[in-house]
Design a protein around this motif. Structure first.
Motif, PDB file in Angstrom:
ATOM      1  N   ASP A 234       0.829  -1.208   0.000  1.00  0.00           N
ATOM      2  CA  ASP A 234       0.000   0.000   0.000  1.00  0.00           C
ATOM      3  C   ASP A 234       0.864   1.259   0.000  1.00  0.00           C
ATOM      4  OD1 ASP A 234      -2.197  -1.611   0.020  1.00  0.00           O
ATOM      5  OD2 ASP A 234      -2.528  -1.449   2.202  1.00  0.00           O
ATOM      6  N   GLN A 235       1.953   1.242   0.778  1.00  0.00           N
ATOM      7  CA  GLN A 235       2.842   2.399   0.805  1.00  0.00           C
ATOM      8  C   GLN A 235       3.486   2.634  -0.568  1.00  0.00           C
ATOM      9  OE1 GLN A 235       5.588   1.720   3.967  1.00  0.00           O
ATOM     10  NE2 GLN A 235       4.106   2.192   5.611  1.00  0.00           N
ATOM     11  N   GLN A 236       3.959   1.562  -1.188  1.00  0.00           N
ATOM     12  CA  GLN A 236       4.548   1.700  -2.527  1.00  0.00           C
ATOM     13  C   GLN A 236       3.535   2.219  -3.525  1.00  0.00           C
ATOM     14  OE1 GLN A 236       6.235  -2.052  -3.556  1.00  0.00           O
ATOM     15  NE2 GLN A 236       7.798  -2.017  -1.914  1.00  0.00           N
ATOM     16  N   ARG A 240       3.810   5.689  -5.691  1.00  0.00           N
ATOM     17  CA  ARG A 240       3.672   5.764  -7.144  1.00  0.00           C
ATOM     18  C   ARG A 240       2.580   6.734  -7.549  1.00  0.00           C
ATOM     19  NH1 ARG A 240       4.634   0.083  -6.797  1.00  0.00           N
ATOM     20  NH2 ARG A 240       2.385  -0.287  -6.775  1.00  0.00           N
ATOM     21  N   GLU A 241       1.466   6.711  -6.793  1.00  0.00           N
ATOM     22  CA  GLU A 241       0.390   7.637  -7.125  1.00  0.00           C
ATOM     23  C   GLU A 241       0.816   9.081  -6.871  1.00  0.00           C
ATOM     24  OE1 GLU A 241      -2.852   6.390  -4.838  1.00  0.00           O
ATOM     25  OE2 GLU A 241      -3.320   4.610  -6.062  1.00  0.00           O
ATOM     26  N   ALA A 242       1.615   9.321  -5.792  1.00  0.00           N
ATOM     27  CA  ALA A 242       2.087  10.671  -5.508  1.00  0.00           C
ATOM     28  C   ALA A 242       3.043  11.156  -6.595  1.00  0.00           C
ATOM     29  CB  ALA A 242       2.774  10.704  -4.141  1.00  0.00           C
ATOM     30  N   GLY A 243       3.906  10.264  -7.108  1.00  0.00           N
ATOM     31  CA  GLY A 243       4.827  10.646  -8.186  1.00  0.00           C
ATOM     32  C   GLY A 243       4.105  10.983  -9.463  1.00  0.00           C
ATOM     33  N   GLN A 244       3.068  10.274  -9.750  1.00  0.00           N
ATOM     34  CA  GLN A 244       2.294  10.572 -10.961  1.00  0.00           C
ATOM     35  C   GLN A 244       1.538  11.876 -10.822  1.00  0.00           C
ATOM     36  OE1 GLN A 244      -0.160   7.200 -11.605  1.00  0.00           O
ATOM     37  NE2 GLN A 244       1.549   5.832 -12.181  1.00  0.00           N
ATOM     38  N   ALA A 245       1.190  12.249  -9.583  1.00  0.00           N
ATOM     39  CA  ALA A 245       0.419  13.476  -9.383  1.00  0.00           C
ATOM     40  C   ALA A 245       1.276  14.724  -9.423  1.00  0.00           C
ATOM     41  CB  ALA A 245      -0.317  13.410  -8.043  1.00  0.00           C
ATOM     42  N   THR A 246       2.685  14.676  -9.395  1.00  0.00           N
ATOM     43  CA  THR A 246       3.558  15.862  -9.420  1.00  0.00           C
ATOM     44  C   THR A 246       3.521  16.500 -10.797  1.00  0.00           C
ATOM     45  OG1 THR A 246       4.993  14.830  -7.798  1.00  0.00           O
ATOM     46  CG2 THR A 246       5.908  16.680  -9.058  1.00  0.00           C
ATOM     47  N   PRO A 247       3.230  17.835 -10.945  1.00  0.00           N
ATOM     48  CA  PRO A 247       3.131  18.465 -12.276  1.00  0.00           C
ATOM     49  C   PRO A 247       4.508  18.625 -12.895  1.00  0.00           C
ATOM     50  CG  PRO A 247       2.834  20.102 -10.555  1.00  0.00           C
ATOM     51  CD  PRO A 247       2.903  18.792  -9.874  1.00  0.00           C
ATOM     52  N   THR A 248       4.620  18.449 -14.191  1.00  0.00           N
ATOM     53  CA  THR A 248       5.862  18.635 -14.966  1.00  0.00           C
ATOM     54  C   THR A 248       5.846  20.014 -15.575  1.00  0.00           C
ATOM     55  OG1 THR A 248       4.788  17.650 -16.871  1.00  0.00           O
ATOM     56  CG2 THR A 248       6.004  16.170 -15.445  1.00  0.00           C
TER      57      THR A 248
END
Length: 315
Positions: A234-236, A240-248
């Motif tokens: 669950d932590q992983q 992963r979901e937090a990394g995908q949510a960071t704007p580029t």
């Protein structure tokens, strides 16, 4: 006990009453088939014929006596007791006396058979002794013989039967303490067997409970490992979901400098200087370049100021 002789005498007495000159012609006719079958010792057929006659004349005490006698010979003592009980209502004292005597015989035979069966099988009623129940039934038989003597005081068979039953009761009461001791021993053995069965059942229940506890203790660590593994997954997944949510950064926006290898991350304490935008080169013609050179102002060479000599004073 002289029972068979009395029963035969009873049948002839009733037969003579139904077949004699003073007999009711209608009763004589309907009872004749049953009397004939009884004399031939065909007691089942006699009972069937007496039943037919009883349906035609239900108030006849003589027919009831004959039907009870047939049931007695068939060893159907309960039915015989019932028919003799109806016959004791007769107006004729001789018929009523015979009904009481025969009912006493039928009660005795039925009680004796039940007592012998209970003694052989060892069956006992709840909180009761078979001998005690038998004694009570014997005393009930004596009452019928006494009623017979009230109507026929000279009946020797009734007197003899009373004497024999009293002797039997006395013998039963004499053996009663021994029977009670045996019964108590049997009850004690049954209670001990019951306690042993209950103890075995308790031990089996305890073993089953212990096995269940051991199985639960073995499965508990495995469940803990599964829980930790699930938590790590669950932590992983959250990372992963937090990394995908960071704007580029969008195209055209300036991005921060990329740290080179070997540099340590200061944890965001110092701000990194932005990378200057690249200088754009302008393309001009040769003529424009000459004009620019011609229009440049004249520059004078810069002169270095002279340094003053340090004078040491002597005061």
């Amino acid at each position: 006990m002289n029972r068979a002789r009395r029963m035969v005498l009873f049948l002839w007495l009733v037969g003579a009453t139904l077949e004699g000159p003073a007999a009711n012609p209608f009763l004589r006719d309907i009872a004749a088939p049953g009397n004939e079958a009884y004399r031939a010792e065909e007691y089942s057929k006699a009972a069937a014929e007496y039943l037919k006659a009883r349906d035609l004349e239900p108030l006849s005490a003589e027919l009831r006596l004959n039907l009870g006698a047939a049931y007695y010979r068939e060893e159907e003592y309960d039915k015989a007791v019932e028919e003799f009980g109806e016959a004791i209502r007769a107006d004729d004292p001789r018929v009523a006396a015979s009904a009481h005597f025969n009912r006493g015989n039928a009660k005795y035979k039925g009680a004796r058979r039940e007592f012998e069966a209970a003694s052989v099988s060892g069956a006992t009623q709840t909180h009761a002794n078979p001998a005690e129940a038998y004694v009570k039934k014997l005393e009930d038989c004596i009452l019928d013989y006494q009623e017979c003597l009230k109507r026929e005081p000279s009946d020797a068979d009734a007197k003899y039967n009373i004497e024999m039953i009293r002797r039997e009761i006395k013998n039963l009461m004499r053996r009663q303490p021994q029977n009670q001791q045996q019964q108590q021993q049997q009850q004690s053995q049954e209670q001990q067997d019951q306690q042993n069965r209950e103890q075995q059942q308790q031990q089996q229940d305890q073993q089953n409970q212990q096995q269940n506890q051991e199985q639960q203790s073995q499965t508990a660590p495995q469940q803990g490992e599964d829980s930790e593994e699930k938590k790590s997954e669950d932590q992983q997944q959250n990372q992963r979901e937090a990394g995908q949510a960071t704007p580029t950064p969008q195209q055209g926006q300036e991005s921060g400098p990329t740290p080179t290898a070997g540099q340590e991350d200061k944890g965001g304490e110092q701000e990194q200087a932005p990378t200057p935008a690249p200088t754009q080169m302008l393309s001009i013609s040769e003529e424009m370049a000459r004009n620019l050179l011609d229009n440049l102002p004249e520059t004078r060479p810069r002169t270095r100021p002279r340094q003053r000599a340090r004078v040491e004073k002597d005061w």
